[in-house]
Design a protein around this motif. Structure first.
Motif: not given
Length: 281
Positions: A186-197, A240-247
């Motif tokens: 999950s990247s939600f919390d980090l993504w929201i924080a980035y979006r807000q910054r 990491h998630n891109n690698q998982v999705y690619a696999s």
């Protein structure tokens, strides 16, 4: 200023999939205005300025960028036809798709930096008030779902997306999707924080510096290098998630039945044909 509706333009132009894709592309200027009205109301002068830029962007995109998309899709089609698209090849396609967005962003960012000073304080504040509301809604929606519920929803959505592209899934294919689901982070919390910054930085610049001599260069740097506002951990999770999705895609590609492969090839060809038609319009 116009980041949100430009994201819509990018999404429609890069991911030309589903019903009505050509209609959406050819009417993107109207769709942009419909979308941006949810965030800020432009006056007649601002709309006239935007009209000229949108027309130029569309001409450039149709003449130059659609060829890049078509080339990539033809490569994917060839690889699928050969029954062997590796995880590394899927990752390369993800990277290529990202470069489509980077080229688009870099092409339009200078014009956006020149247009931004025409906004009023009222328009700036209204825009970011709406963005704040959107962030809050995303957070509240997230809190409504626990981990298990989110996991089930993600599995269901992934299976539905695969089904639209290759047809009815086998039990093996459903299991492939389920087996990879737990590996995503999950990247939600980090993504929201980035979006807000980045939104906070843009708000401050637009409100307090847009009439200054240095504004255009500073705002252009924000538009062109959003990664400077991104936490390193978010970038790591994304990789990491891109690698998982690619696999997962590699495993699904290997599992295709002859009927599913034909459907996948037809779907890809339909998108390629749509792009060819757009280039000829």
């Amino acid at each position: 200023m116009m980041k949100k509706y430009l994201l819509l333009f990018c999404a429609l132009s890069i991911f030309l999939t589903g019903c009505g894709s050509k209609f959406a592309y050819n009417n993107i200027d109207w769709l942009m205005y419909w979308y941006i009205d949810d965030y800020v109301e432009l006056d007649k002068t601002q709309k006239k300025l935007l009209d000229g830029h949108v027309a130029q962007w569309m001409t450039w995109h149709r003449q130059d960028e659609l060829t890049e998309y078509k080339t990539q899709l033809e490569q994917i089609k060839l690889q699928v036809s050969q029954d062997n698209v590796s995880a590394q090849q899927w990752e390369q396609h993800f990277n290529n798709a990202k470069q489509h967005w980077v080229r688009f962003r870099d092409h339009i960012s200078p014009e956006l930096a020149r247009l931004a000073p025409s906004l009023t304080d009222e328009q700036v504040n209204a825009l970011f008030a709406e963005l704040d509301k959107e962030n809050l809604k995303r957070i509240e929606d997230r809190l409504d779902d626990n981990f298990e519920k989110r996991l089930k929803k993600n599995i269901k959505n992934t299976q539905e997306n695969a089904r639209e592209f290759i047809g009815k899934l086998s039990l093996e294919q459903k299991n492939i999707i389920e087996s990879f689901a737990d590996d995503f982070q999950s990247s939600f919390d980090l993504w929201i924080a980035y979006r807000q910054r980045i939104q906070s930085a843009a708000h401050e610049m637009l409100l307090n510096e847009r009439k200054e001599a240095h504004f255009k260069a500073k705002f252009l740097a924000l538009l062109s290098h959003p990664e400077t506002y991104q936490d390193d951990k978010l970038a790591q999770i994304s990789t990491h998630n891109n690698q998982v999705y690619a696999s997962m895609l590699a495993a699904l590609t290997t599992s295709l039945s002859p009927k599913q492969k034909r459907k996948a090839m037809d779907e890809l060809q339909d998108i390629i044909d749509d792009i060819s038609d757009l280039q000829e319009d």
